[in-house]
Structures are given as C-alpha cells and as structure tokens.
Design an enzyme around this catalytic site. Structure first.
Site, PDB file in Angstrom:
ATOM      1  N   LYS A  80       0.837  -1.182   0.000  1.00  0.00           N
ATOM      2  CA  LYS A  80       0.000   0.000   0.000  1.00  0.00           C
ATOM      3  C   LYS A  80       0.884   1.249   0.000  1.00  0.00           C
ATOM      4  O   LYS A  80       1.960   1.269   0.589  1.00  0.00           O
ATOM      5  CB  LYS A  80      -0.922   0.015   1.231  1.00  0.00           C
ATOM      6  CG  LYS A  80      -1.857  -1.190   1.288  1.00  0.00           C
ATOM      7  CD  LYS A  80      -2.857  -1.183   0.148  1.00  0.00           C
ATOM      8  CE  LYS A  80      -3.703  -2.444   0.129  1.00  0.00           C
ATOM      9  NZ  LYS A  80      -2.995  -3.615  -0.412  1.00  0.00           N
ATOM     10  N   ASP A  81       0.374   2.284  -0.650  1.00  0.00           N
ATOM     11  CA  ASP A  81       1.120   3.511  -0.857  1.00  0.00           C
ATOM     12  C   ASP A  81       1.529   4.160   0.470  1.00  0.00           C
ATOM     13  O   ASP A  81       0.777   4.180   1.437  1.00  0.00           O
ATOM     14  CB  ASP A  81       0.224   4.472  -1.664  1.00  0.00           C
ATOM     15  CG  ASP A  81       0.952   5.715  -2.144  1.00  0.00           C
ATOM     16  OD1 ASP A  81       2.173   5.833  -1.892  1.00  0.00           O
ATOM     17  OD2 ASP A  81       0.303   6.559  -2.779  1.00  0.00           O
ATOM     18  N   LYS A  82       2.736   4.720   0.476  1.00  0.00           N
ATOM     19  CA  LYS A  82       3.227   5.438   1.650  1.00  0.00           C
ATOM     20  C   LYS A  82       2.496   6.759   1.834  1.00  0.00           C
ATOM     21  O   LYS A  82       2.162   7.151   2.943  1.00  0.00           O
ATOM     22  CB  LYS A  82       4.729   5.682   1.500  1.00  0.00           C
ATOM     23  CG  LYS A  82       5.365   6.526   2.601  1.00  0.00           C
ATOM     24  CD  LYS A  82       6.854   6.667   2.365  1.00  0.00           C
ATOM     25  CE  LYS A  82       7.516   7.487   3.464  1.00  0.00           C
ATOM     26  NZ  LYS A  82       8.987   7.603   3.253  1.00  0.00           N
TER      27      LYS A  82
END
Length: 365
Positions: A80-82
């Site tokens: 999942k995106d930071k």
C-alpha cells in the site's frame, strides 16, 4: 521506454475534465479487502492496521523489531502507498498461547485496529481486492460529461496496467533488468534485487502488450488464439476463435483476455493473432518463457459524490486477485496511469513523489 516516464495510452478519449489528486495524503484512501474473516484459531496472527506516511516494509520492520522476529516472518497480501491513508493486514507466525503486547507501536503514523488468530499466513495476492476513496480538488469540467465517462467505465472497465511506481525513478528498474538479463547469470544478483528487477521487467512487458492492444482497440475483446482467463481464478483456456458465446461471457465479465507475466516456468502460450501482438510488443520478451497470470481488463464500480462546487469524492471499488491487480493502487503516484482517474480526468498535480516506496520484494517469479 518512454511510456514508463509518462502515461500509458488510455482506453477512452479525453473528457476535458481535470482535477488535483493527492493534495494531501488524506485525499487518497485505500482499504484492502481480504475477502475472508480470520479463523479465530491457528498459529498465525492477522494484524489490521491504519497507516499514513509509512510504506508496507516500514510497518513490517516495526512489527518484526518489536516482536524480535526476522522481517521475513512478517507477511502481507499486497503493498500500500506510503503517501496515503491505507488500511491493510499483516500476518506473523505466533504459536504462543498469549497474544503479543503490541500496543506500544501505536503512533500518529500507525494505528493497530485488530489482532486475530488465523490458520494460514498471508501471502502476496491473497486478497480479494482494494477499495479506494479519492478526494479530487479544484475540479474543472462538465459534470454531465464526467458522469457519462464514469458510466462507460462501469460498463467496460479499464486497462489493467501496472503502476509506474513499480518501474522505479525514470524506469531505472527496467533498464537494470535488461542489463541483468543480457548478462546471463541472474543468480549472481542478490535475491532481493533480483526479485525487484524481475518484477519490474515482468510488469513492463505486460504493460507493453496491453498498451499495444489499447492503441489497436482490442484490449477488452478476444482475439483469435487468445488465452482466456476465468474470472476469480488463475485458470486459462485457449480460444482458437472468439465465438458469440465467448463474447457474451466477456461482456458479463465472466472471462477476460489475458496478458503475459513472464516467468521461469513455461505454461500454455497464445497462438495466432494474439501471439503476434505479444511478440511484437518488445524484444525483451524473448528473454523469458511465457507464463500467464494477468488479466488485461479490470471491471470497476465507481461513484462520484459532489462535496462542493470544486471538490468531489470518487469512490472506486475494484476486486481482482493479485497484489497489483487492483486498478488504482498506484494511480496518481507519478503522473497517473491509464486507470479510472486518467480515463475520467486529466491530473494537473499530485502530492509527494511515490518513488520513496520500493518495489515489492515479496514478489518473486
């Protein structure tokens, strides 16, 4: 290689609409949908978290260090995106009777939502999909045209591209993969780096094939010699000719055309026109044996909710197997790929550069 530095071709003509995506991390929310509930028993723990400002490896490292485990003992279904608000699950092997004390890990960046026992560990791709909620700011365009475009996307789906994030800054991972493969002995390359580069090369080749089919207008149609993918599985069958029955099943999203995700194990290969399209996409394909894993089209449910005159919430639900099968997981990290957002709007600006997120090292071939 220029495609990886900008947008892959989109399936639909421009709508004239534009918006700002990810003015802040809170404008991009992704919720991992596992598709099952914890068993309540077993030697593994499923830990549900809310994170923001941390990538998946960061969370895994914190869990491992706190529990005295090796980072490899912490697994997940998908990255999942930071630079987003992300809800996802991690698993650890924990045969001890008492649950671990992990409340000390709570912080503004990381919130622990639930801990439950499960009989199996999470592995890459063991999630049903992802649900996205995006806040679009400074929206400009005709609302009726935008709604028409979203309706078209609901009916026909979008090209199932891998995100630019996977290729590294300026597509350096792809160039490094070419050099590694040309050199020959890839086993000499350290495991983590080899996994990262092979993952980038596989994704790039898939996107090249898909891009050619988008430009030709048959990305969501069956070609002669197509390896057809069954919805909800990784099973395939060869279709020598696209019969009316198959076309009807395609419209119902029961089946999908597939694309190559090259690996080291040779499986069934397409024939005829489909094979010609894939072989012409990029000369790098000759360095791999053909392995099928990815669907070319992705069915999407999408809704637009007006917040105020210049802001809308875009709710996107997409269910697809595999850690990268979700359409919007890396949507606007670096210029927005040809996904729901790019096919409905033209992004004018994004938030922080997502290249801080490393390519998934759990994804080998």
């Amino acid at each position: 290689m220029s495609e990886t530095g900008g947008l892959w071709p989109t399936a639909y003509p421009g709508s004239g609409a534009s918006a700002v995506l990810k003015a802040s991390p809170e404008d991009f929310e992704v919720e991992e949908v596992l598709g099952f509930d914890p068993d309540g028993t077993g030697e593994h723990l499923l830990i549900r978290v809310r994170k923001c400002g941390l990538n998946t490896n960061d969370v895994a490292k914190r869990l491992a260090e706190h529990l005295g485990l090796h980072p490899r003992d912490v697994s997940w279904a998908g990255r999942k995106d930071k630079h987003a608000v992300a809800f996802q699950s991690f698993s650890i092997h924990w045969p001890h009777e008492e649950l671990p004390a992990i409340s000390e890990l709570q912080s503004e960046e990381l919130q622990l939502l639930n801990v439950a026992r499960h009989k199996r560990k999470l592995r890459p791709g063991y999630n049903r999909g992802n649900r996205f909620r995006l806040r679009l700011r400074d929206v400009q365009g005709d609302g009726e045209i935008m709604e028409q475009r979203l309706n078209l996307i609901r009916e026909q789906g979008v090209p199932n591209y891998f995100g630019l994030q996977r290729f590294g800054r300026e597509a350096r991972n792809v160039e490094s993969a070419r050099a590694m493969l040309a050199h020959g002995n890839i086993r000499r390359v350290p495991h983590n780096r080899r996994s990262m580069l092979l993952s980038a090369a596989r994704s790039y080749l898939f996107n090249r094939v898909l891009a050619e089919r988008v430009k030709a207008g048959h990305w969501n149609r069956l070609l002669p010699g197509e390896l057809v993918m069954l919805e909800g599985s990784r099973s395939f069958f060869l279709a020598d000719a696209p019969t009316p029955e198959l076309q009807a099943r395609l419209l119902q999203h029961d089946i999908s055309p597939s694309g190559p995700l090259p690996g080291l194990v040779k499986k069934d290969a397409p024939t005829g026109e489909t094979l010609e399209v894939e072989q012409a996409a990029d000369p790098l394909t000759v360095m791999f044996l053909a392995q099928r894993e990815g669907r070319l089209d992705a069915p999407v449910e999408v809704a637009l909710h007006q917040v105020c005159a210049s802001e809308v919430d875009l709710l996107v639900v997409t269910f697809a197997e595999g850690e990268d099968a979700g359409v919007l997981e890396e949507a606007a990290d670096d210029g927005a790929d040809a996904d729901v957002f790019a096919d409905a709007f033209e992004p004018r600006a994004q938030g922080a550069d997502a290249a801080d997120d490393e390519v998934d090292l759990n994804a080998g071939t």
